[in-house]
Design a protein around this motif. Structure first.
Motif, PDB file in Angstrom:
ATOM      1  N   LYS A  22      28.755  69.395  33.790  1.00  6.75           N
ATOM      2  CA  LYS A  22      27.641  70.259  33.259  1.00  6.75           C
ATOM      3  C   LYS A  22      26.867  69.158  32.679  1.00  6.75           C
ATOM      4  CE  LYS A  22      28.761  69.599  28.130  1.00  6.75           C
ATOM      5  NZ  LYS A  22      28.816  71.225  27.213  1.00  6.75           N
ATOM      6  N   ASP A  23      25.777  70.219  32.937  1.00  2.00           N
ATOM      7  CA  ASP A  23      24.341  69.691  33.084  1.00  2.00           C
ATOM      8  C   ASP A  23      24.100  69.079  31.959  1.00  2.00           C
ATOM      9  OD1 ASP A  23      24.316  69.521  35.999  1.00  2.00           O
ATOM     10  OD2 ASP A  23      23.629  71.133  36.230  1.00  2.00           O
ATOM     11  N   VAL A  24      24.546  69.487  30.869  1.00  2.00           N
ATOM     12  CA  VAL A  24      23.899  69.743  29.501  1.00  2.00           C
ATOM     13  C   VAL A  24      24.692  69.139  28.816  1.00  2.00           C
ATOM     14  CG1 VAL A  24      22.160  70.417  27.368  1.00  2.00           C
ATOM     15  CG2 VAL A  24      21.611  71.190  30.188  1.00  2.00           C
ATOM     16  N   VAL A  25      24.783  67.864  28.196  1.00  2.00           N
ATOM     17  CA  VAL A  25      25.332  67.184  27.196  1.00  2.00           C
ATOM     18  C   VAL A  25      25.342  66.973  26.567  1.00  2.00           C
ATOM     19  CG1 VAL A  25      27.125  65.330  27.024  1.00  2.00           C
ATOM     20  CG2 VAL A  25      26.835  66.176  29.085  1.00  2.00           C
ATOM     21  N   SER A  26      24.998  68.095  24.824  1.00  2.00           N
ATOM     22  CA  SER A  26      24.640  67.720  23.433  1.00  2.00           C
ATOM     23  C   SER A  26      25.356  66.133  22.359  1.00  2.00           C
ATOM     24  CB  SER A  26      24.713  68.043  23.156  1.00  2.00           C
ATOM     25  OG  SER A  26      26.203  68.632  22.139  1.00  2.00           O
ATOM     26  N   PHE A  27      24.615  65.649  21.720  1.00  2.00           N
ATOM     27  CA  PHE A  27      25.389  64.100  20.662  1.00  2.00           C
ATOM     28  C   PHE A  27      24.446  64.272  19.282  1.00  2.00           C
ATOM     29  CE2 PHE A  27      21.046  62.099  23.316  1.00  2.00           C
ATOM     30  CZ  PHE A  27      20.961  62.133  21.578  1.00  2.00           C
ATOM     31  N   GLY A  28      25.317  64.890  18.518  1.00  2.00           N
ATOM     32  CA  GLY A  28      24.769  64.738  16.884  1.00  2.00           C
ATOM     33  C   GLY A  28      26.063  64.501  16.314  1.00  2.00           C
ATOM     34  N   ARG A  29      25.575  65.324  14.463  1.00  2.00           N
ATOM     35  CA  ARG A  29      26.622  64.863  13.533  1.00  2.00           C
ATOM     36  C   ARG A  29      27.455  66.319  13.678  1.00  2.00           C
ATOM     37  NH1 ARG A  29      25.342  66.314   8.410  1.00  2.00           N
ATOM     38  NH2 ARG A  29      23.342  66.284   8.862  1.00  2.00           N
ATOM     39  N   ASN A  30      27.209  67.403  14.347  1.00  2.00           N
ATOM     40  CA  ASN A  30      27.501  68.393  14.204  1.00  2.00           C
ATOM     41  C   ASN A  30      29.545  68.827  14.791  1.00  2.00           C
ATOM     42  OD1 ASN A  30      28.144  71.184  15.204  1.00  2.00           O
ATOM     43  ND2 ASN A  30      26.373  72.024  13.346  1.00  2.00           N
ATOM     44  N   GLU A  31      29.759  69.511  14.857  1.00  3.72           N
ATOM     45  CA  GLU A  31      31.183  69.353  14.666  1.00  3.72           C
ATOM     46  C   GLU A  31      31.227  69.355  16.294  1.00  3.72           C
ATOM     47  OE1 GLU A  31      34.061  72.896  13.044  1.00  3.72           O
ATOM     48  OE2 GLU A  31      34.153  70.653  12.971  1.00  3.72           O
ATOM     49  N   VAL A  42      22.321  61.143  10.909  1.00  3.73           N
ATOM     50  CA  VAL A  42      22.620  61.686  12.181  1.00  3.73           C
ATOM     51  C   VAL A  42      21.990  62.695  11.899  1.00  3.73           C
ATOM     52  CG1 VAL A  42      22.906  62.005  14.921  1.00  3.73           C
ATOM     53  CG2 VAL A  42      23.622  59.920  13.527  1.00  3.73           C
ATOM     54  N   SER A  43      21.143  63.749  12.454  1.00  4.08           N
ATOM     55  CA  SER A  43      21.366  64.977  12.705  1.00  4.08           C
ATOM     56  C   SER A  43      22.130  65.696  13.390  1.00  4.08           C
ATOM     57  CB  SER A  43      19.553  65.275  13.226  1.00  4.08           C
ATOM     58  OG  SER A  43      18.739  65.137  12.710  1.00  4.08           O
ATOM     59  N   ARG A  44      22.377  67.558  13.201  1.00  2.00           N
ATOM     60  CA  ARG A  44      23.148  67.456  13.839  1.00  2.00           C
ATOM     61  C   ARG A  44      23.514  67.718  15.276  1.00  2.00           C
ATOM     62  NH1 ARG A  44      23.501  72.689   8.776  1.00  2.00           N
ATOM     63  NH2 ARG A  44      21.495  71.601   9.077  1.00  2.00           N
ATOM     64  N   LEU A  45      22.306  68.112  15.514  1.00  2.00           N
ATOM     65  CA  LEU A  45      22.010  67.626  17.150  1.00  2.00           C
ATOM     66  C   LEU A  45      20.855  67.386  16.803  1.00  2.00           C
ATOM     67  CD1 LEU A  45      22.399  68.991  19.566  1.00  2.00           C
ATOM     68  CD2 LEU A  45      20.788  70.823  19.598  1.00  2.00           C
ATOM     69  N   GLN A  46      21.354  66.004  17.244  1.00  2.23           N
ATOM     70  CA  GLN A  46      20.461  64.613  17.350  1.00  2.23           C
ATOM     71  C   GLN A  46      19.572  65.094  18.933  1.00  2.23           C
ATOM     72  OE1 GLN A  46      19.766  61.789  15.062  1.00  2.23           O
ATOM     73  NE2 GLN A  46      17.761  62.331  16.220  1.00  2.23           N
ATOM     74  N   GLY A  47      19.979  65.467  19.493  1.00  3.40           N
ATOM     75  CA  GLY A  47      19.912  65.326  20.709  1.00  3.40           C
ATOM     76  C   GLY A  47      20.843  65.829  22.157  1.00  3.40           C
ATOM     77  N   CYS A  48      20.115  65.206  23.329  1.00  2.00           N
ATOM     78  CA  CYS A  48      21.253  65.645  25.225  1.00  2.00           C
ATOM     79  C   CYS A  48      20.409  64.524  26.170  1.00  2.00           C
ATOM     80  CB  CYS A  48      21.564  67.571  24.566  1.00  2.00           C
ATOM     81  SG  CYS A  48      19.286  67.743  25.790  1.00  2.00           S
TER      82      CYS A  48
END
Length: 346
Positions: A22-31, A42-48
């Motif tokens: 897929k074209d957007v891959v998120s990374f962060g603490r949220n499951e 690390v933020s729950r949604l840190q970045g993508c």
């Protein structure tokens, strides 16, 4: 594209971003993130990472924790807004209270063609261990829920301690424009808003109980999702989001979500008894340069978790664009579609 995630204890995980297909891959603490980095700083949604015209880019989505980027080839280091990805690029997420950090290195921008998400070094690792990394794919609206938690973390739930101007470009933010406020919340609000009042959270008479906040949100038509909280009334943060129950316990801030009739996602915040709404679907695609929030007055209520205080402020429009409405309820949010917001802010 292959990334390497290295922790302060020298543990390393490698992830094939292309394997998500897929074209957007998120990374962060949220499951619910695609790449979960389970570290409390690390933020729950840190970045993508996102692909545009066949080129991978990386974007910081959190104002709670900034990401620094370092290019090994040029030796340059800057605070990340968003930029294109290249081999040898390092992304660093630091713990503001200790020297601990997480480093993400771009190993290769070429796809491996593998369908395996985690590429092991040596013995097989337990990818569900505390502080480790796990990979998940979720439906779009679940991903939006994860995004919603963070988009306004700066002003609404967790105050910006490393604030910077946001620009809708692919260039890194110039260090000359960067102000590091540390934990000096008073200085941040003095520079970026008009302060109306400051109240100790554990002394406020306006804080809702779990039972009261569920009743309040239900009466406003916000009963599609559970209500969650991050903090105790003493300011201590929970390791995991706590689902609110029918109790008399009080918390400084609450949040839930709402999907309007156009299937556009909103985050609903209740802070010191004040209800505010973040139009997530609009903010995700907006080129306004600042986040938009809905309030029932010209001011917003913020919670400073560092000092356990509430700040009522009128933000500078360069920091937060406030849209004032008579009442924040499901009928109002059904009416305020993304198109209507776009017309309003022009």
């Amino acid at each position: 594209m292959i990334i390497s995630i290295e922790y302060s204890d020298n543990r390393i995980d490698r992830v094939d971003i292309d394997s998500f297909e897929k074209d957007v891959v998120s990374f962060g603490r949220n499951e619910d993130c695609d790449v979960v980095i389970d570290k409390p700083y690390v933020s729950r949604l840190q970045g993508c990472f996102y692909k545009e015209n066949g080129i991978w880019n990386v974007k910081n989505l959190s104002n709670r924790n900034n990401i620094r980027w370092f290019d090994e080839a040029s030796g340059e280091s800057h605070h990340l807004n968003e930029r294109n990805v290249s081999e040898g690029l390092y992304l660093i997420i630091k713990n503001g209270k200790t020297k601990e950090n997480v480093t993400i290195q771009i190993l290769s921008v070429e796809a491996l063609g593998s369908k395996k998400n985690i590429i092991e070094d040596g013995d097989k690792k337990d990818t569900n261990q505390k502080g480790g990394i796990s990979i998940k794919n979720k439906k779009l609206f679940i991903s939006l829920v994860a995004v919603a938690v963070v988009l306004l973390a700066t002003i609404i739930v967790i105050i910006v301690m490393n604030n910077r101007k946001k620009t809708p470009t692919f260039e890194a933010v110039n260090d000359e424009d960067y102000v590091d406020y540390g934990s000096n919340t008073d200085a941040y609000f003095k520079d970026n808003s008009t302060v109306i009042s400051v109240v100790d959270a554990d002394k406020s008479n306006e804080v809702h109980t779990e039972k009261d906040v569920q009743k309040e949100l239900g009466q406003r038509g916000f009963d599609q999702f559970y209500v969650y909280t991050d903090y105790g009334i003493d300011g201590e943060s929970y390791e995991e989001d706590q689902q609110v129950e029918d109790t008399q316990d009080k918390h400084p801030s609450y949040e839930t979500y709402y999907m309007n009739k156009k299937e556009e996602m909103w985050t609903i915040f209740v802070i010191n008894g004040r209800v505010m709404a973040n139009p997530v679907s609009y903010n995700l695609d907006s080129d306004l340069g600042v986040q938009v929030i809905f309030s029932e007055s010209e001011s917003v209520m913020s919670y400073d978790c560092y000092h356990n205080k509430f700040y009522e402020t009128i933000p500078n429009q360069s920091e937060l664009y406030v849209i004032q409405v008579d009442k924040i309820d499901s009928a109002t949010l059904d009416d305020w579609t993304v198109k209507k917001i776009e017309k309003h802010v022009k």
